[in-house]
Design an enzyme around this catalytic site. Structure first.
Site, PDB file in Angstrom:
ATOM      1  N   HIS A 232     -35.574   6.520   4.585  1.00 36.30           N
ATOM      2  CA  HIS A 232     -34.194   6.662   4.108  1.00 36.30           C
ATOM      3  C   HIS A 232     -33.549   8.021   4.446  1.00 36.30           C
ATOM      4  O   HIS A 232     -32.464   8.080   5.010  1.00 36.30           O
ATOM      5  CB  HIS A 232     -34.121   6.472   2.595  1.00 36.30           C
ATOM      6  CG  HIS A 232     -34.862   5.264   2.087  1.00 36.30           C
ATOM      7  ND1 HIS A 232     -34.877   4.071   2.758  1.00 36.30           N
ATOM      8  CD2 HIS A 232     -35.604   5.075   0.964  1.00 36.30           C
ATOM      9  CE1 HIS A 232     -35.593   3.190   2.071  1.00 36.30           C
ATOM     10  NE2 HIS A 232     -36.051   3.781   0.978  1.00 36.30           N
ATOM     11  N   LYS A 322     -30.405  10.393 -11.937  1.00 36.27           N
ATOM     12  CA  LYS A 322     -30.553   9.472 -10.797  1.00 36.27           C
ATOM     13  C   LYS A 322     -29.308   9.640  -9.940  1.00 36.27           C
ATOM     14  O   LYS A 322     -28.188   9.345 -10.383  1.00 36.27           O
ATOM     15  CB  LYS A 322     -30.660   8.038 -11.321  1.00 36.27           C
ATOM     16  CG  LYS A 322     -30.860   7.017 -10.213  1.00 36.27           C
ATOM     17  CD  LYS A 322     -31.264   5.670 -10.795  1.00 36.27           C
ATOM     18  CE  LYS A 322     -31.277   4.584  -9.744  1.00 36.27           C
ATOM     19  NZ  LYS A 322     -32.129   4.843  -8.596  1.00 36.27           N
TER      20      LYS A 322
END
Ligand SMILES: NC(=O)c1ccc[n+]([C@@H]2O[C@H](COP(=O)([O-])OP(=O)(O)OC[C@H]3O[C@@H](n4cnc5c(N)ncnc54)[C@H](OP(=O)(O)O)[C@@H]3O)[C@@H](O)[C@H]2O)c1
Length: 451
Positions: A232, A322
């Protein structure tokens, strides 16, 4: 609306990925008329299940509600041993029962890497994939180092044509990652400033609040560097710092991303790994595990565009929030008027709150003459009534349509593993952390970076 029959065969259909991502994605695509309403999901598993038992079980694996009515109509559970070639003949018969001359087949291998070779060989030997329009999606991890990634590619080419092979990195299907090329190359204001003369640093971060949850088995063999950076983060960074592609095509963009991976160099003295306190007490984690749950990397790209610009990659678990984000920090203005309150920063928010923000210096309004900074922003949430499609919806749709732009090419994967191997061999510093603040402090000792 496409009317051609479509069969999506899922290997590993009793797993987490199928329950949480694949079944909902196929359901949404069909209901939103993006793919044929004549779709059959063939869910392969080794357990003795009726369709009802299967769907009951899948519902236990996800907190979202599966669309039972849709799946009852469009799914068949098919019991077989995917490691046994003999069983593929009955699978082929099953597929033939539903097929006509124009039926398109998509095979999704939602299985662990240990099954990859066996299943690929069986698919080939049973001649399940014959037409060029038949496609196979392979999940990550795609190898665990350069040699194994190369071996997997060689193995796949024995059995399939490259046009049939789709190596997924679902991160590339995320809305704001897909937006990078548009933002960079569709705006005049960025065209001449996206370079070392105007950009002071680039940070790509993916922070998680959770620990490893129930992924101990896989995670402990991989760690954050292999799980997140190899795929990623390196992909996102490549899109941000690549030279302008020769044309807006999948291959031309991949060529430029590959150049980045070929010319990236990590600073092993300033990069480090971490492990959260409590990791060794997690279920099924060996007491002596040295697996990294945090990575901070500093890199430099040897290119005309970005030579000497610090590039930072940061990812980890049990951090303060997050958040996935790209931060492009511009250099200070070069005049002497002293009106710059803060250096300009472009934030590309991947999640949550997808969008773009650019902080602009201006005068405080009213009688006050001082400078202030405010965000100019494009927020998807503010523009959207429904939910954004999930990354897996876009990925599956593109594979069906034969568009591999968001899929990763074999040479990108091999080269990114080469970079990871170099980092592993350099034995980066390894620390234990309790909070993100400790990590931040350590980074800020040497780097001017706003985290
Ligand atoms: N979950 C995610 O969000 C995610 C994200 C990115 C990538 N991936 C990748 O996707 C793949 C699947 O992940 P997952 O999370 O769904 O894994 P999982 O929950 O462990 O499911 C694995 C699946 O493979 C089947 N399987 C395992 N060994 C088998 C064997 N010997 N014969 C036949 N079937 C076998 C399992 O069947 P049984 O149920 O019968 O054991 C199950 O259906 C992995 O490569 C993973 O790295 C997953």
């Amino acid at each position: 609306m496409k009317t051609k029959k479509l069969i999506i065969t899922i290997f590993g259909s009793t797993g987490d990925l199928t329950a949480r991502k694949l079944l909902p994605a196929i359901t949404n695509l069909t209901k939103n008329k993006e793919i044929s309403k004549d779709v059959l999901i063939l869910a392969l598993g080794r357990r003795e299940y009726t369709k009802k038992d299967y769907l009951d079980y899948m519902q236990t694996l996800t907190s979202s509600k599966l669309d039972r009515d849709f799946l009852e109509d469009h799914l068949e559970y098919f019991k077989m041993q995917i490691t046994e070639l003999n069983d593929y003949h009955s699978l082929k018969n099953k597929i033939n029962e539903y097929s006509d001359r124009n039926t398109q087949n998509l095979f999704y291998l939602a299985i662990g890497p240990e099954l990859l070779e066996n299943v690929s060989k069986n698919i080939f030997e049973s001649k399940l994939v014959e037409k060029l329009s038949d496609r196979i999606i392979f999940e990550k991890p795609f190898g665990h180092n350069y040699d194994s990634a190369k071996e997997i590619n060689q193995m796949l080419w024995q059995y399939f044509k490259e046009q049939q092979i789709y190596r997924i990195d679902h991160y590339l299907g995320k809305e704001m990652v897909r937006n990078i090329v548009n933002l960079r190359f569709g705006n005049k204001i960025f065209e001449h400033i996206w370079n070392k003369d105007n950009i002071a640093s680039i940070t790509v971060l993916a922070k998680e609040e959770e620990g490893i949850l129930n992924r101990a088995g896989y995670y402990d063999t991989a760690g954050a560097l292999k799980d997140m950076v190899q795929s990623h983060l390196l992909q996102v960074l490549s899109l941000i710092v690549m030279d302008t592609p020769l044309e807006n095509t999948s291959e031309a963009i991949k060529d430029k991303k590959l150049e980045v991976l070929n010319h990236l160099e990590f600073d092993s003295k300033l990069s480090f790994l971490g492990q959260y306190e409590g990791y060794l007490q997690e279920k099924n984690i060996p007491a002596t595990s040295q697996t990294d749950t945090f990575v901070f990397l500093k890199a430099e790209l040897h290119s005309k565009l970005f030579e000497n610009v610090p590039l930072y990659l940061l990812t980890g678990k049990k951090l303060d929030e997050k958040k996935s984000q790209i931060i492009i920090e511009f250099r200070s203005v070069s005049n002497q008027l002293n009106l710059e309150k803060e250096t300009n920063k472009l934030y590309i928010d991947i999640s949550p709150n997808e969008g773009v923000r650019f902080n602009l210096n201006h005068k405080v309004f009213g009688l006050n003459d001082e400078s202030a900074t405010s965000d100019m922003k494009y927020s998807i949430k503010d523009n959207l009534k429904d939910e954004l499609p999930e990354a897996y919806e876009k990925m599956i749709l593109d594979a069906i349509n034969g568009n591999n732009q968001l899929y990763v090419r074999w040479d990108e994967i091999e080269q990114s593993w080469r970079l990871i191997d170099q980092l592993v061999n350099q034995e980066l510093d390894f620390i234990r952390y309790k909070t993100f603040d400790e990590l931040k402090e350590r980074i800020k000792k040497t780097e001017k970076i706003d985290l």
